[in-house]
Scaffold this motif. Structure first.
Motif, PDB file in Angstrom:
ATOM      1  N   ALA A  87      -8.046  37.951 -28.407  1.00 50.53           N
ATOM      2  CA  ALA A  87      -7.660  36.548 -28.579  1.00 50.53           C
ATOM      3  C   ALA A  87      -8.807  35.694 -29.080  1.00 50.53           C
ATOM      4  CB  ALA A  87      -7.134  35.987 -27.255  1.00 50.53           C
ATOM      5  N   ALA A  88     -10.060  36.118 -28.846  1.00 53.73           N
ATOM      6  CA  ALA A  88     -11.195  35.296 -29.267  1.00 53.73           C
ATOM      7  C   ALA A  88     -11.227  35.122 -30.780  1.00 53.73           C
ATOM      8  CB  ALA A  88     -12.500  35.933 -28.786  1.00 53.73           C
ATOM      9  N   ALA A  89     -10.695  36.095 -31.512  1.00 50.82           N
ATOM     10  CA  ALA A  89     -10.714  36.010 -32.976  1.00 50.82           C
ATOM     11  C   ALA A  89      -9.876  34.850 -33.486  1.00 50.82           C
ATOM     12  CB  ALA A  89     -10.225  37.325 -33.581  1.00 50.82           C
ATOM     13  N   LEU A  90      -8.857  34.450 -32.714  1.00 52.64           N
ATOM     14  CA  LEU A  90      -7.986  33.371 -33.165  1.00 52.64           C
ATOM     15  C   LEU A  90      -8.721  32.041 -33.236  1.00 52.64           C
ATOM     16  CD1 LEU A  90      -4.961  32.959 -33.946  1.00 52.64           C
ATOM     17  CD2 LEU A  90      -4.607  32.117 -31.623  1.00 52.64           C
ATOM     18  N   GLY A 160      -9.005  34.802 -19.957  1.00 53.86           N
ATOM     19  CA  GLY A 160      -7.661  34.602 -19.429  1.00 53.86           C
ATOM     20  C   GLY A 160      -6.703  33.916 -20.375  1.00 53.86           C
ATOM     21  N   ILE A 161      -7.123  33.673 -21.602  1.00 52.56           N
ATOM     22  CA  ILE A 161      -6.296  32.968 -22.586  1.00 52.56           C
ATOM     23  C   ILE A 161      -5.909  33.939 -23.692  1.00 52.56           C
ATOM     24  CG2 ILE A 161      -6.213  31.073 -24.252  1.00 52.56           C
ATOM     25  CD1 ILE A 161      -8.333  29.654 -22.583  1.00 52.56           C
ATOM     26  N   LEU A 167       1.238  25.695 -24.451  1.00 48.25           N
ATOM     27  CA  LEU A 167       0.172  24.840 -23.918  1.00 48.25           C
ATOM     28  C   LEU A 167      -1.186  25.282 -24.440  1.00 48.25           C
ATOM     29  CD1 LEU A 167      -0.737  22.575 -22.010  1.00 48.25           C
ATOM     30  CD2 LEU A 167      -0.828  24.272 -20.168  1.00 48.25           C
ATOM     31  N   GLN A 168      -1.432  26.593 -24.449  1.00 50.09           N
ATOM     32  CA  GLN A 168      -2.701  27.098 -24.948  1.00 50.09           C
ATOM     33  C   GLN A 168      -2.856  26.826 -26.446  1.00 50.09           C
ATOM     34  OE1 GLN A 168      -2.604  31.223 -23.813  1.00 50.09           O
ATOM     35  NE2 GLN A 168      -2.966  30.789 -21.638  1.00 50.09           N
ATOM     36  N   VAL A 169      -1.754  26.969 -27.183  1.00 49.05           N
ATOM     37  CA  VAL A 169      -1.797  26.671 -28.615  1.00 49.05           C
ATOM     38  C   VAL A 169      -2.089  25.194 -28.839  1.00 49.05           C
ATOM     39  CG1 VAL A 169      -0.450  26.638 -30.755  1.00 49.05           C
ATOM     40  CG2 VAL A 169      -0.274  28.581 -29.191  1.00 49.05           C
ATOM     41  N   TYR A 170      -1.485  24.330 -28.023  1.00 46.58           N
ATOM     42  CA  TYR A 170      -1.733  22.891 -28.164  1.00 46.58           C
ATOM     43  C   TYR A 170      -3.210  22.575 -27.987  1.00 46.58           C
ATOM     44  CZ  TYR A 170      -2.481  18.107 -26.776  1.00 46.58           C
ATOM     45  OH  TYR A 170      -2.991  16.837 -26.688  1.00 46.58           O
TER      46      TYR A 170
END
Length: 355
Positions: A87-90, A160-161, A167-170
């Motif tokens: 997920a860190a790559a995003l 954890g993301i 919500l995380q995308v926001y």
């Protein structure tokens, strides 16, 4: 360029803006509301980047969606390549989208900024039609009519993301919105930003003091395309699909309308216009099919009676006692007339639908 951020009170707007971005999900916790907030964030980045051209540099472009759209396609392909990487790559995908947008701006902007005024607008219109036609000509990259689908969940969570929830995308969009807004405001205070204002107001005088107007326009065009690319990448992350609509003339027209409605003479004006436009398309469309008509009427009214946009109206209402008093007296009359027009249009429309 007029701005409310020049005073000491304006400096407090940045912490307030950050707190507003952080606290908005607490007030609007529903998934649909978070989706609208995310759309507002993406459009705010696009509107601010377009105002670098129109409001700050005096370049009326009809093809701004080309740079955000191409960046969105590049970001979608990048996310598909990064599947399983974590997920860190995003977090860096919007930056890659900005680079893609800047490269597109460097190519198309070299041609577009050779001229100014009407010629520039016509060249940008031709380019957006050219790119829109290329979508169906190169389905391997653009995905044809169905577009390119992607998945923002790239693998193992980061702290954890995993960006699976809205919500995380926001918060990802809010983070990049704040960074982009601060960077674009900082640019207005640089020598390049000041010279861009000079080229906008009087290119002959700017050339006389030693600044090439074409070169200044070209630099501002590339920087604008960079931030538009970030907005396009955020849109791809939010919707997880990119299609021809992302770089169409209609999309460019939306960005133009929203920016002008908000107010091109004020830095925060495009953000207000972006929120207004998204609310029109997301909320008002659920109640009436004529929402585009009302958006068009609002644009016409802004052009005729409030060239400063919604931001200019707000400044007049709250900026000074004498001005505010006259404005407040006219406000009820204006709202009454607008309500009567909307009621008449809806009554005629629904009667025609029944018949």
């Amino acid at each position: 360029m007029q701005t409310a951020l020049s005073s000491w009170r304006g400096k407090l707007l940045w912490p307030a803006f950050a707190l507003l971005l952080l606290g908005a999900p607490l007030l609007f916790a529903q998934s649909a509301a978070l989706s609208i907030l995310s759309q507002c964030g993406c459009m705010m980045v696009l509107a601010l980047s377009f105002n670098m051209l129109l409001g700050q540099s005096g370049m009326l472009s009809f093809g701004h969606a080309v740079y955000s759209g191409l960046a969105a396609f590049a970001s979608a392909h990048l996310m598909n390549r990064l599947a399983g990487s974590g997920a860190a790559a995003l977090l860096l995908v919007p930056l890659a989208g900005g680079v893609a947008g800047m490269l597109a701006g460097a190519v198309f902007g070299y041609v577009t900024t050779r001229r100014a005024g009407t010629a520039l607008s016509m060249i940008s219109l031709a380019l957006v039609e050219l790119v829109a036609a290329a979508v169906l000509m190169f389905p391997a990259w653009f995905g044809g009519e169905s577009g390119v689908s992607t998945d923002r969940v790239l693998g193992a969570p980061f702290l954890g993301i995993d960006f699976s929830s809205q919500l995380q995308v926001y918060y990802l969009i809010a983070f990049w919105l704040f960074i982009c807004a601060a960077a674009m405001y900082g640019l207005t205070q640089t020598p390049l930003g000041r010279i861009a204002n000079a080229v906008r107001d009087n290119p002959q005088r700017a050339a006389f003091i030693g600044h090439d107007p074409c070169r200044v326009r070209y630099l501002m065009f590339m920087l604008s395309a960079f931030f538009a690319g970030i907005g396009g990448a955020l849109t791809a992350i939010n919707f997880e699909i990119v299609s021809a609509e992302n770089l169409s003339l209609l999309r460019s027209a939306q960005i133009l309308l929203f920016t002008f409605i908000g107010g091109i003479g004020y830095f925060f004006g495009p953000m207000i216009g972006a929120i207004t436009g998204v609310l029109f398309s997301s909320l008002l469309s659920a109640y009436t099919r004529g929402w585009q008509l009302y958006l068009g009427l609002l644009f016409v009214l802004i052009v005729l009676f409030a060239p400063g946009g919604i931001a200019g109206v707000c400044i007049k209402l709250f900026g000074g006692k004498r001005i505010a008093a006259r404005a407040w007296l006219r406000l009820p009359t204006g709202l009454l007339i607008a309500g009567a027009v909307v009621f008449l249009i809806e009554m005629l429309y629904r009667r025609a639908a029944v018949l």
